[in-house]
Design a protein around this motif. Sequence first.
Motif, PDB file in Angstrom:
ATOM      1  N   GLU A 119    -125.413 -55.827 -17.479  1.00 52.56           N
ATOM      2  CA  GLU A 119    -124.710 -55.774 -18.757  1.00 52.56           C
ATOM      3  C   GLU A 119    -123.489 -54.854 -18.684  1.00 52.56           C
ATOM      4  O   GLU A 119    -122.426 -55.171 -19.228  1.00 52.56           O
ATOM      5  CB  GLU A 119    -125.657 -55.292 -19.854  1.00 52.56           C
ATOM      6  CG  GLU A 119    -126.817 -56.230 -20.139  1.00 52.56           C
ATOM      7  CD  GLU A 119    -127.957 -56.115 -19.142  1.00 52.56           C
ATOM      8  OE1 GLU A 119    -128.886 -56.953 -19.210  1.00 52.56           O
ATOM      9  OE2 GLU A 119    -127.929 -55.197 -18.298  1.00 52.56           O
ATOM     10  N   ALA A 120    -123.638 -53.716 -17.992  1.00 49.25           N
ATOM     11  CA  ALA A 120    -122.514 -52.792 -17.837  1.00 49.25           C
ATOM     12  C   ALA A 120    -121.430 -53.396 -16.952  1.00 49.25           C
ATOM     13  O   ALA A 120    -120.223 -53.224 -17.204  1.00 49.25           O
ATOM     14  CB  ALA A 120    -123.001 -51.466 -17.246  1.00 49.25           C
ATOM     15  N   ALA A 121    -121.841 -54.113 -15.912  1.00 53.91           N
ATOM     16  CA  ALA A 121    -120.878 -54.761 -15.020  1.00 53.91           C
ATOM     17  C   ALA A 121    -120.083 -55.824 -15.778  1.00 53.91           C
ATOM     18  O   ALA A 121    -118.857 -55.914 -15.636  1.00 53.91           O
ATOM     19  CB  ALA A 121    -121.608 -55.385 -13.835  1.00 53.91           C
ATOM     20  N   ALA A 122    -120.758 -56.629 -16.571  1.00 54.03           N
ATOM     21  CA  ALA A 122    -120.083 -57.675 -17.335  1.00 54.03           C
ATOM     22  C   ALA A 122    -119.146 -57.086 -18.387  1.00 54.03           C
ATOM     23  O   ALA A 122    -118.051 -57.607 -18.619  1.00 54.03           O
ATOM     24  CB  ALA A 122    -121.115 -58.582 -18.000  1.00 54.03           C
ATOM     25  N   GLU A 123    -119.557 -55.986 -18.999  1.00 56.57           N
ATOM     26  CA  GLU A 123    -118.714 -55.344 -20.018  1.00 56.57           C
ATOM     27  C   GLU A 123    -117.410 -54.845 -19.396  1.00 56.57           C
ATOM     28  O   GLU A 123    -116.332 -55.009 -19.986  1.00 56.57           O
ATOM     29  CB  GLU A 123    -119.467 -54.185 -20.658  1.00 56.57           C
ATOM     30  CG  GLU A 123    -118.676 -53.462 -21.739  1.00 56.57           C
ATOM     31  CD  GLU A 123    -119.457 -52.318 -22.370  1.00 56.57           C
ATOM     32  OE1 GLU A 123    -118.909 -51.663 -23.280  1.00 56.57           O
ATOM     33  OE2 GLU A 123    -120.605 -52.074 -21.957  1.00 56.57           O
ATOM     34  N   PHE A 124    -117.490 -54.249 -18.218  1.00 56.04           N
ATOM     35  CA  PHE A 124    -116.279 -53.782 -17.548  1.00 56.04           C
ATOM     36  C   PHE A 124    -115.366 -54.961 -17.220  1.00 56.04           C
ATOM     37  O   PHE A 124    -114.154 -54.918 -17.469  1.00 56.04           O
ATOM     38  CB  PHE A 124    -116.649 -53.029 -16.272  1.00 56.04           C
ATOM     39  CG  PHE A 124    -115.476 -52.658 -15.410  1.00 56.04           C
ATOM     40  CD1 PHE A 124    -114.662 -51.589 -15.746  1.00 56.04           C
ATOM     41  CD2 PHE A 124    -115.178 -53.387 -14.268  1.00 56.04           C
ATOM     42  CE1 PHE A 124    -113.570 -51.234 -14.956  1.00 56.04           C
ATOM     43  CE2 PHE A 124    -114.095 -53.051 -13.471  1.00 56.04           C
ATOM     44  CZ  PHE A 124    -113.288 -51.973 -13.821  1.00 56.04           C
ATOM     45  N   ALA A 125    -115.929 -56.026 -16.662  1.00 59.63           N
ATOM     46  CA  ALA A 125    -115.129 -57.177 -16.240  1.00 59.63           C
ATOM     47  C   ALA A 125    -114.554 -57.951 -17.416  1.00 59.63           C
ATOM     48  O   ALA A 125    -113.541 -58.652 -17.260  1.00 59.63           O
ATOM     49  CB  ALA A 125    -115.970 -58.106 -15.367  1.00 59.63           C
ATOM     50  N   ALA A 126    -115.160 -57.829 -18.580  1.00 63.93           N
ATOM     51  CA  ALA A 126    -114.684 -58.579 -19.751  1.00 63.93           C
ATOM     52  C   ALA A 126    -113.335 -58.086 -20.243  1.00 63.93           C
ATOM     53  O   ALA A 126    -112.701 -58.749 -21.078  1.00 63.93           O
ATOM     54  CB  ALA A 126    -115.712 -58.501 -20.874  1.00 63.93           C
ATOM     55  N   ALA A 127    -112.859 -56.946 -19.731  1.00 64.75           N
ATOM     56  CA  ALA A 127    -111.566 -56.414 -20.157  1.00 64.75           C
ATOM     57  C   ALA A 127    -110.393 -57.005 -19.394  1.00 64.75           C
ATOM     58  O   ALA A 127    -109.243 -56.721 -19.709  1.00 64.75           O
ATOM     59  CB  ALA A 127    -111.557 -54.891 -20.014  1.00 64.75           C
TER      60      ALA A 127
END
Length: 302
Positions: A119-127
């Motif tokens: 979830e943290a990895a996806a949140e970073f990449a979503a930017a």
Amino acid sequence: MGRVFILGNAGLDLGLGLPRLPLRGETLLGHGTTRAPGGKGLNQAVAAVRSGAQVMFHAPVGQDPDGDWIGTVLSGEGFTALDLPRLPHPTDFSVLMTLPDGESCIASAGPCATALMPEAAAEFAAAVAPGDVLLLQGNLSRAATEAALSAGAARGAGTMLNPAPLWWEAGPLLPLCRILVVNRVEAEAITGLADPRAAAAWMRQEGADLVLVTLGAEGCLAAAEEGIRLHPAVPVTAVDTTGCGDTFCGVLAALLASGRGLDTAVGAAQRAAALTATRAGAYAALPSRDELGFLQAGRGEA
């Protein structure tokens, strides 16, 4: 100009020179011990930011003095955004063993990197946005890596994967990769094919748009839609090959994000990696901003 988002690891590198690798059960006396910040993610991020890119770097570290020290060192590199979340684990570390011919062997422990949640990895990449490059390595878990690549691809970024260390199956992630960078050993491990050209062709067929297979002194194979091309290496006398692949990836990501063509980006990345090979260590061997300016301009020496 696009930005570079790097998600990976940051840790401590302990260097040790050895006359040869120890035998099973043997204690071998080393020399030239060093201590430096390191980790593939950290090295690639530093190479990218020194290349002039706007770099967002995210890597978990431990709640210990090593994590404090890494943050202090990186704060002077000029990142656009630097996020080092503190996790309740020891900071990641690697032991870099360098042999007399300059070849290196590395043993790593990554409790923080492997603890990063998908979830943290996806949140970073979503930017990310179209035109940006999202770069990952093999230090995170497969689930976190897949989550980040999926989020980046969905946002239209240039997703770039350097799956080293290779400790989970990378083949299923190839359709999420616009750019895949592997060395000869990793290419064979992923495909089962000893011939780098055949391996590069296979990885393209499996979904990666561009496959780069680095071959050390033999150069770099680039497999794209128009075919497979060999980019010759820059001849140097290698002192230590540790960090060469990280320099290559960081410079490549920075130049592609800036809009440079593939030939220009690969050429500059190879020159930077060759310079890294002439120095001992990893972080200490990374080219400076001034050196990378010369190398990106096409100069063979900095």
